[in-house]
Design a protein around this motif. Structure first.
Motif, mmCIF file in Angstrom:
data_model
loop_
_atom_site.group_PDB
_atom_site.id
_atom_site.type_symbol
_atom_site.label_atom_id
_atom_site.label_comp_id
_atom_site.label_asym_id
_atom_site.label_seq_id
_atom_site.Cartn_x
_atom_site.Cartn_y
_atom_site.Cartn_z
ATOM 1 N N PHE A 1 35.067 13.370 24.258
ATOM 2 C CA PHE A 1 34.603 13.823 25.571
ATOM 3 C C PHE A 1 34.221 12.638 26.452
ATOM 4 C CE2 PHE A 1 30.673 13.867 23.023
ATOM 5 C CZ PHE A 1 29.819 13.139 23.840
ATOM 6 N N SER A 2 34.225 12.882 27.747
ATOM 7 C CA SER A 2 33.761 11.899 28.730
ATOM 8 C C SER A 2 32.446 12.380 29.310
ATOM 9 C CB SER A 2 34.766 11.753 29.880
ATOM 10 O OG SER A 2 36.003 11.304 29.412
ATOM 11 N N SER A 3 31.539 11.461 29.554
ATOM 12 C CA SER A 3 30.290 11.810 30.223
ATOM 13 C C SER A 3 30.522 11.837 31.725
ATOM 14 C CB SER A 3 29.205 10.782 29.905
ATOM 15 O OG SER A 3 28.900 10.824 28.530
ATOM 16 N N VAL A 4 29.934 12.837 32.383
ATOM 17 C CA VAL A 4 30.083 12.977 33.831
ATOM 18 C C VAL A 4 28.727 13.290 34.455
ATOM 19 C CG1 VAL A 4 32.511 13.668 33.797
ATOM 20 C CG2 VAL A 4 30.753 15.402 33.566
ATOM 21 N N TYR A 5 28.625 13.003 35.754
ATOM 22 C CA TYR A 5 27.426 13.322 36.524
ATOM 23 C C TYR A 5 27.870 13.993 37.803
ATOM 24 C CZ TYR A 5 23.179 12.749 39.287
ATOM 25 O OH TYR A 5 22.078 12.982 40.062
ATOM 26 N N ASP A 6 27.260 15.133 38.115
ATOM 27 C CA ASP A 6 27.599 15.854 39.333
ATOM 28 C C ASP A 6 26.534 15.572 40.393
ATOM 29 O OD1 ASP A 6 29.372 17.966 40.622
ATOM 30 O OD2 ASP A 6 27.360 18.799 40.906
ATOM 31 N N GLN A 7 26.927 14.830 41.407
ATOM 32 C CA GLN A 7 25.997 14.417 42.459
ATOM 33 C C GLN A 7 25.387 15.618 43.185
ATOM 34 O OE1 GLN A 7 25.218 11.150 42.985
ATOM 35 N NE2 GLN A 7 23.698 11.760 44.490
ATOM 36 N N ALA A 8 26.184 16.646 43.437
ATOM 37 C CA ALA A 8 25.709 17.798 44.211
ATOM 38 C C ALA A 8 24.621 18.576 43.472
ATOM 39 C CB ALA A 8 26.874 18.715 44.557
ATOM 40 N N THR A 9 24.795 18.765 42.166
ATOM 41 C CA THR A 9 23.826 19.560 41.400
ATOM 42 C C THR A 9 22.817 18.707 40.646
ATOM 43 O OG1 THR A 9 25.250 19.590 39.446
ATOM 44 C CG2 THR A 9 25.528 21.397 41.050
ATOM 45 N N LYS A 10 23.073 17.403 40.583
ATOM 46 C CA LYS A 10 22.235 16.463 39.823
ATOM 47 C C LYS A 10 22.251 16.767 38.322
ATOM 48 C CE LYS A 10 20.597 14.620 43.676
ATOM 49 N NZ LYS A 10 21.648 14.018 44.443
ATOM 50 N N LEU A 11 23.342 17.371 37.866
ATOM 51 C CA LEU A 11 23.457 17.697 36.451
ATOM 52 C C LEU A 11 24.271 16.645 35.716
ATOM 53 C CD1 LEU A 11 24.144 21.544 36.552
ATOM 54 C CD2 LEU A 11 21.998 20.365 35.997
ATOM 55 N N ARG A 12 23.929 16.466 34.456
ATOM 56 C CA ARG A 12 24.689 15.605 33.574
ATOM 57 C C ARG A 12 25.585 16.494 32.729
ATOM 58 N NH1 ARG A 12 20.530 13.560 35.921
ATOM 59 N NH2 ARG A 12 20.154 11.333 35.758
ATOM 60 N N GLY A 13 26.744 15.976 32.416
ATOM 61 C CA GLY A 13 27.660 16.815 31.666
ATOM 62 C C GLY A 13 28.642 16.029 30.841
ATOM 63 N N THR A 14 29.508 16.784 30.198
ATOM 64 C CA THR A 14 30.617 16.216 29.444
ATOM 65 C C THR A 14 31.877 16.974 29.829
ATOM 66 O OG1 THR A 14 30.351 17.732 27.573
ATOM 67 C CG2 THR A 14 29.141 15.634 27.481
ATOM 68 N N ARG A 15 32.993 16.318 29.628
ATOM 69 C CA ARG A 15 34.303 16.911 29.917
ATOM 70 C C ARG A 15 35.222 16.533 28.767
ATOM 71 N NH1 ARG A 15 35.639 14.419 34.881
ATOM 72 N NH2 ARG A 15 36.277 12.640 33.644
ATOM 73 N N GLN A 16 35.890 17.545 28.202
ATOM 74 C CA GLN A 16 36.832 17.279 27.121
ATOM 75 C C GLN A 16 37.974 18.272 27.226
ATOM 76 O OE1 GLN A 16 35.204 17.416 23.138
ATOM 77 N NE2 GLN A 16 36.873 16.205 22.310
ATOM 78 N N ASP A 17 39.191 17.785 27.035
ATOM 79 C CA ASP A 17 40.378 18.625 27.086
ATOM 80 C C ASP A 17 40.848 18.960 25.676
ATOM 81 O OD1 ASP A 17 40.202 18.283 29.803
ATOM 82 O OD2 ASP A 17 42.160 17.355 30.029
ATOM 83 N N PHE A 18 41.359 20.188 25.533
ATOM 84 C CA PHE A 18 41.902 20.674 24.271
ATOM 85 C C PHE A 18 43.255 21.300 24.537
ATOM 86 C CE2 PHE A 18 37.359 20.658 23.786
ATOM 87 C CZ PHE A 18 37.151 20.253 22.474
ATOM 88 N N TYR A 19 44.165 21.142 23.587
ATOM 89 C CA TYR A 19 45.424 21.875 23.599
ATOM 90 C C TYR A 19 45.255 23.120 22.730
ATOM 91 C CZ TYR A 19 48.481 18.206 25.562
ATOM 92 O OH TYR A 19 49.114 17.291 26.374
ATOM 93 N N PHE A 20 45.862 24.224 23.168
ATOM 94 C CA PHE A 20 45.871 25.477 22.408
ATOM 95 C C PHE A 20 47.274 26.043 22.399
ATOM 96 C CE2 PHE A 20 41.588 25.180 24.084
ATOM 97 C CZ PHE A 20 40.794 25.527 22.996
ATOM 98 N N TRP A 21 47.710 26.572 21.272
ATOM 99 C CA TRP A 21 48.944 27.355 21.163
ATOM 100 C C TRP A 21 48.558 28.798 20.925
ATOM 101 C CZ3 TRP A 21 53.696 26.029 22.426
ATOM 102 C CH2 TRP A 21 54.031 24.666 22.421
ATOM 103 N N HIS A 22 49.232 29.744 21.629
ATOM 104 C CA HIS A 22 48.920 31.166 21.517
ATOM 105 C C HIS A 22 50.172 31.997 21.590
ATOM 106 C CE1 HIS A 22 44.621 30.562 22.345
ATOM 107 N NE2 HIS A 22 45.075 29.533 22.997
ATOM 108 N N ARG A 23 50.118 33.143 20.963
ATOM 109 C CA ARG A 23 51.198 34.122 21.086
ATOM 110 C C ARG A 23 51.036 34.885 22.392
ATOM 111 N NH1 ARG A 23 54.469 34.973 17.078
ATOM 112 N NH2 ARG A 23 55.078 37.043 17.746
ATOM 113 N N ASP A 24 52.167 35.317 22.955
ATOM 114 C CA ASP A 24 52.134 36.120 24.169
ATOM 115 C C ASP A 24 51.610 37.526 23.918
ATOM 116 O OD1 ASP A 24 52.870 34.494 26.240
ATOM 117 O OD2 ASP A 24 54.967 35.001 26.192
ATOM 118 N N THR A 25 51.777 38.041 22.728
ATOM 119 C CA THR A 25 51.410 39.441 22.485
ATOM 120 C C THR A 25 50.129 39.538 21.705
ATOM 121 O OG1 THR A 25 52.750 39.468 20.498
ATOM 122 C CG2 THR A 25 53.765 40.262 22.534
#
Length: 131
Positions: free
Chosen positions: A107-131
């Motif tokens: 994950f990456s650490s992030v800061y949102d200036q507008a809300t003054k919140l600290r956060g994290t951001r992480q991407d995941f890949y998912f495979w799923h069936r259509d049905t």
């Protein structure tokens, strides 16, 4: 037909989103939201959104019965330590779940200036069936 494949895609996305909410909601007292949190949401909370995925092309000119999604998971809190602790739990829960998933790096650490919140951001890949 195009409309039936769109309907299948909607079911697919709904099932994926519902499962993400079921898995991650308990980590933040149920405060998990698609895209953006509502104003004055309690903290900590999680937001998630699809940011792409791998498209598959086939010689048969037919769509596969599986889809791929890249989902960004964001954890937000007033305190960096709390956001980090929850982000580590998010990764563990998703990777150890029945979902076919892959963390795309740490994950990456992030800061949102507008809300003054600290956060994290992480991407995941998912495979799923259509049905």
């Amino acid at each position: 037909t195009l409309s039936s494949s769109s309907a299948a895609s909607d079911v697919y996305k709904r099932q994926l989103n519902e499962r993400i909410v079921q898995l991650l909601g308990p980590l933040v007292g149920g405060r998990i939201y698609p895209d953006l949190a509502p104003d004055h949401a309690g903290k900590p909370y999680i937001t998630y959104e699809q940011t792409g995925g791998r498209a598959r092309q086939y010689l048969e000119k037919r769509l596969p019965d599986h889809r791929h999604a890249r989902i960004q998971i964001n954890v937000w809190d007033d305190r960096r330590t709390q956001a980090t602790a929850i982000a580590l739990q998010v990764e563990q829960v998703l990777i150890e779940s029945e979902l076919v998933s892959e963390a795309l790096g740490a994950f990456s650490s992030v800061y949102d200036q507008a809300t003054k919140l600290r956060g994290t951001r992480q991407d995941f890949y998912f495979w799923h069936r259509d049905t």
